[in-house]
Design a protein around this motif. Structure first.
Motif, PDB file in Angstrom:
ATOM      1  N   SER A 147       0.829  -1.208   0.000  1.00  0.00           N
ATOM      2  CA  SER A 147       0.000   0.000   0.000  1.00  0.00           C
ATOM      3  C   SER A 147       0.864   1.259   0.000  1.00  0.00           C
ATOM      4  N   MET A 148       0.332   2.313  -0.596  1.00  0.00           N
ATOM      5  CA  MET A 148       1.058   3.569  -0.756  1.00  0.00           C
ATOM      6  C   MET A 148       0.890   4.435   0.480  1.00  0.00           C
ATOM      7  N   GLY A 149       1.962   4.564   1.251  1.00  0.00           N
ATOM      8  CA  GLY A 149       1.944   5.421   2.427  1.00  0.00           C
ATOM      9  C   GLY A 149       2.538   6.778   2.125  1.00  0.00           C
ATOM     10  N   GLU A 150       2.389   7.695   3.052  1.00  0.00           N
ATOM     11  CA  GLU A 150       2.861   9.066   2.840  1.00  0.00           C
ATOM     12  C   GLU A 150       4.368   9.123   2.645  1.00  0.00           C
ATOM     13  N   VAL A 151       5.113   8.418   3.482  1.00  0.00           N
ATOM     14  CA  VAL A 151       6.570   8.436   3.365  1.00  0.00           C
ATOM     15  C   VAL A 151       7.019   7.710   2.097  1.00  0.00           C
ATOM     16  N   GLY A 152       6.376   6.581   1.809  1.00  0.00           N
ATOM     17  CA  GLY A 152       6.702   5.845   0.594  1.00  0.00           C
ATOM     18  C   GLY A 152       6.483   6.685  -0.649  1.00  0.00           C
ATOM     19  N   GLU A 153       5.401   7.430  -0.694  1.00  0.00           N
ATOM     20  CA  GLU A 153       5.129   8.295  -1.841  1.00  0.00           C
ATOM     21  C   GLU A 153       6.155   9.418  -1.929  1.00  0.00           C
ATOM     22  N   ARG A 154       6.657   9.873  -0.788  1.00  0.00           N
ATOM     23  CA  ARG A 154       7.707  10.888  -0.798  1.00  0.00           C
ATOM     24  C   ARG A 154       8.969  10.333  -1.474  1.00  0.00           C
ATOM     25  N   LYS A 155       9.252   9.038  -1.233  1.00  0.00           N
ATOM     26  CA  LYS A 155      10.386   8.385  -1.876  1.00  0.00           C
ATOM     27  C   LYS A 155      10.196   8.286  -3.382  1.00  0.00           C
ATOM     28  N   VAL A 156       8.984   7.904  -3.798  1.00  0.00           N
ATOM     29  CA  VAL A 156       8.725   7.744  -5.229  1.00  0.00           C
ATOM     30  C   VAL A 156       8.760   9.100  -5.928  1.00  0.00           C
ATOM     31  N   LYS A 157       8.274  10.133  -5.241  1.00  0.00           N
ATOM     32  CA  LYS A 157       8.349  11.473  -5.820  1.00  0.00           C
ATOM     33  C   LYS A 157       9.809  11.869  -6.052  1.00  0.00           C
ATOM     34  N   ARG A 158      10.668  11.480  -5.152  1.00  0.00           N
ATOM     35  CA  ARG A 158      12.099  11.744  -5.312  1.00  0.00           C
ATOM     36  C   ARG A 158      12.621  11.094  -6.609  1.00  0.00           C
ATOM     37  N   MET A 159      12.151   9.883  -6.894  1.00  0.00           N
ATOM     38  CA  MET A 159      12.557   9.197  -8.123  1.00  0.00           C
ATOM     39  C   MET A 159      12.022   9.926  -9.361  1.00  0.00           C
ATOM     40  N   ARG A 160      10.785  10.374  -9.288  1.00  0.00           N
ATOM     41  CA  ARG A 160      10.223  11.110 -10.425  1.00  0.00           C
ATOM     42  C   ARG A 160      11.023  12.387 -10.690  1.00  0.00           C
ATOM     43  N   GLU A 161      11.395  13.057  -9.614  1.00  0.00           N
ATOM     44  CA  GLU A 161      12.194  14.285  -9.764  1.00  0.00           C
ATOM     45  C   GLU A 161      13.563  13.986 -10.374  1.00  0.00           C
ATOM     46  N   LEU A 162      14.214  12.927  -9.900  1.00  0.00           N
ATOM     47  CA  LEU A 162      15.527  12.564 -10.431  1.00  0.00           C
ATOM     48  C   LEU A 162      15.423  12.138 -11.890  1.00  0.00           C
ATOM     49  N   SER A 163      14.381  11.391 -12.215  1.00  0.00           N
ATOM     50  CA  SER A 163      14.173  10.949 -13.587  1.00  0.00           C
ATOM     51  C   SER A 163      14.088  12.139 -14.534  1.00  0.00           C
ATOM     52  N   MET A 164      13.343  13.152 -14.134  1.00  0.00           N
ATOM     53  CA  MET A 164      13.189  14.339 -14.980  1.00  0.00           C
ATOM     54  C   MET A 164      14.467  15.173 -15.006  1.00  0.00           C
ATOM     55  N   ARG A 165      15.079  15.354 -13.860  1.00  0.00           N
ATOM     56  CA  ARG A 165      16.265  16.210 -13.780  1.00  0.00           C
ATOM     57  C   ARG A 165      17.442  15.595 -14.522  1.00  0.00           C
ATOM     58  N   GLU A 166      17.631  14.284 -14.352  1.00  0.00           N
ATOM     59  CA  GLU A 166      18.770  13.616 -14.973  1.00  0.00           C
ATOM     60  C   GLU A 166      18.442  13.091 -16.370  1.00  0.00           C
ATOM     61  N   ARG A 167      17.164  13.186 -16.759  1.00  0.00           N
ATOM     62  CA  ARG A 167      16.708  12.704 -18.068  1.00  0.00           C
ATOM     63  C   ARG A 167      17.039  11.225 -18.258  1.00  0.00           C
TER      64      ARG A 167
END
Length: 550
Positions: free
Chosen positions: A102-122
């Protein structure tokens, strides 16, 4: 105060406990259900020794009553960066052994970090989904009003970096929109599902009794709804499919797709003779040109009867590059949505080492006619290839769009407009080969002359017309045929006469087609076109955005 060594030992012990995920019993249950764990999936995805985990120390911070005393290692999702076939990639793997993924608040914060890195680092982003959805114990409160930005992030990522949403277990409720917003969605047979509501909620809401498989299993979404792209047998095959899919794509939209080695940079033109002025370097390059040779087998691909169906995949397998295999050459072709809208084929391949996206009519089903699902399937695939600089190859053999009251009620005009729109907007190199028939608006949406193909050629069997000879004769000569002593003979004579007016060679003589080619030269013709169009640039009118048909 603890010494540094003591603190470090305690940290390492905590990390090791986290790597055990939900515990031995939960892991065993995961294996018994036919699934690998999230960490095992990650190990298969990334090159050995390349994965670096982010957020391993995460755990829930919820003060909600139902979360008190609960342990959530890595907060139920493993995130990090590794290399897939030598190229960096972000991952978010939901861990079903921890509170059903299940998607928890902290877990989603981790996944958001991945989305940000994916976009920033292309670099690409891969989701390995095995989740019951939002963690109700945390989200069922007023704080839900601040959630939902994950989907906005995915929309912003769309067309910038490749996104893969692998459904390897349940993806319920909001989690189902994660794969829906990605570019490629493989589903594992028998263990995966996608649905906005599970069977209990469906029963409560509309009093329908339905199983998980019938509601949103892999067969439903790979064959009926079209929400998924590929049904695979198990987790290992799923990971292999992800890696193969990514191999055709660039890491981001600002670069060209990777090219296979061992192919000539500039292939000889079809029918070219060796020049006495060619230097040794050119001769050395030409020695690799045998990779473009095609066998006579392609001449047997079409039936003699022009009304008879056949499998277009046989043609595709002859045209595309061949990888060496244990039992002989293996065609490079990864079909996308093979079980959905089977009257049209979409897939990724290579010609002369270059990635290409193939859109082909499939005469084996519905005679290759285009219906609402086929139009949607094609439009989606064309947009995908155009976003990531993958040239498009159209193989024509279609009588046009399906007609009738049922099609009109399903919105064939609206859905057909999506395909027209996608072909028109695509700015990558576009190549069209008319294999047999290309009638009516089917010719348009398959990138006919009016849609700026960079190459438009035909086989000797080709016909281009507003409609089929039979259809035209039945309309134009209806009265003449009905009055004839032998209507069938009169109709056959008129059909033969009309067919002589629509051949591809006649269209080429009028300057509408670039050439009529020997089918055995198709790969070489396309390889030359690919080499010639790598610097293609298209200028379009300035506007905020197009209003795309939906």
């Amino acid at each position: 105060m603890e010494t540094l060594k003591t603190s470090t030992d305690r940290l390492l012990a905590y990390r090791e406990r986290t790597r055990q995920m939900g515990g031995e019993e939960a892991v065993q249950k995961q294996h018994e259900s036919g699934k690998l764990t999230a960490r095992e999936r990650i190990e298969l995805l990334f090159d050995p020794g390349s994965f670096v985990e982010y957020g391993i120390l995460a755990t829930h911070q919820s003060a909600m009553p139902d979360m008190q005393g609960k342990v959530t290692p890595a907060d139920g999702v493993i995130t990090g960066v590794g290399r897939v076939d030598g190229r960096p990639c972000c991952v978010a793997a939901y861990d079903f052994t921890v509170m059903a993924g299940s998607m928890g608040e902290v877990g989603e914060r981790k996944v958001k970090r991945m989305r940000e890195l994916s976009m920033r680092e292309r670099i690409p982003m891969v989701w390995l989904l095995d989740s019951s959805g939002a963690r109700i114990q945390e989200a069922a409160g007023a704080q839900f009003a601040g959630s939902g930005s994950l989907f906005l992030d995915q929309v912003m990522m769309s067309g910038v970096v490749p996104q893969v949403g692998a459904v390897m277990g349940p993806t319920a409720a909001g989690t189902a929109y994660i794969p829906a917003l990605t570019d490629f969605v493989p589903m594992v047979a028998n263990t995966s599902s996608m649905a906005l509501a599970g069977p209990p909620l469906v029963k409560a809401a509309i009093n329908e009794d339905v199983t998980v498989e019938d509601l949103g299993g892999s067969k439903v979404h790979c064959r009926v709804s079209g929400c998924a792209d590929l049904e695979v047998a198990d987790d290992r095959e799923c990971i292999s499919a992800i890696k193969r899919y990514l191999s055709f794509f660039p890491s981001h939209s600002g670069e060209a797709p990777p090219r296979s080695l061992g192919y000539p940079e500039w292939p000889d033109a079809p029918g070219a003779r060796k020049s006495k002025f060619a230097g040794k370097a050119r001769e050395a390059e030409g020695s690799a040109a045998d990779t473009l040779a095609m066998s006579d087998a392609v001449l047997e691909a079409l039936p003699e009867d022009p009304r008879k169906g056949y499998d277009m995949r046989k043609v595709i397998r002859e045209i595309v590059d061949q990888d060496p295999g244990a039992r002989g050459p293996v065609p490079v072709f990864m079909e996308i949505k093979p079980e959905f809208a089977r009257n049209l084929i979409t897939g990724l391949s290579r010609i002369n080492g270059w990635s290409v996206g193939i859109v082909a009519n499939q005469p084996e089903f519905m005679g290759g006619a285009i219906d609402v699902d086929a139009a949607d399937k094609a439009a989606r695939f064309i947009n995908l290839c155009d976003a990531f600089n993958i040239p498009l190859l159209f193989l024509h053999d279609t009588p046009g769009f399906m007609v009738g009251s049922r099609m009109e009620k399903l919105g064939i005009i609206r859905h057909g407009a999506k395909m027209l729109f996608a072909v028109s907007e695509a700015s990558v190199p576009k190549f069209s080969v008319i294999v047999r028939r290309s009638y009516g608006a089917g010719y348009y949406v398959m990138c006919g002359r009016g849609y700026d193909p960079d190459l438009l050629v035909a086989w000797p069997t080709s016909e281009v017309s507003l409609m089929s000879p039979e259809g035209a004769v039945n309309i134009i000569f209806r009265k003449e045929i009905s009055a004839a002593p032998d209507p069938e003979a009169a109709r056959a004579a008129r059909v033969d006469q009309y067919r002589s007016l629509i051949g591809g060679q006649l269209s080429a003589s009028q300057g509408h087609l670039d050439d009529v080619i020997d089918p055995r030269e198709t790969r070489r013709v396309l390889a030359h076109a690919l080499a010639s169009t790598r610097n293609k640039r298209v200028t379009t009118p300035e506007k905020k955005r197009s209003v795309t048909p939906v």
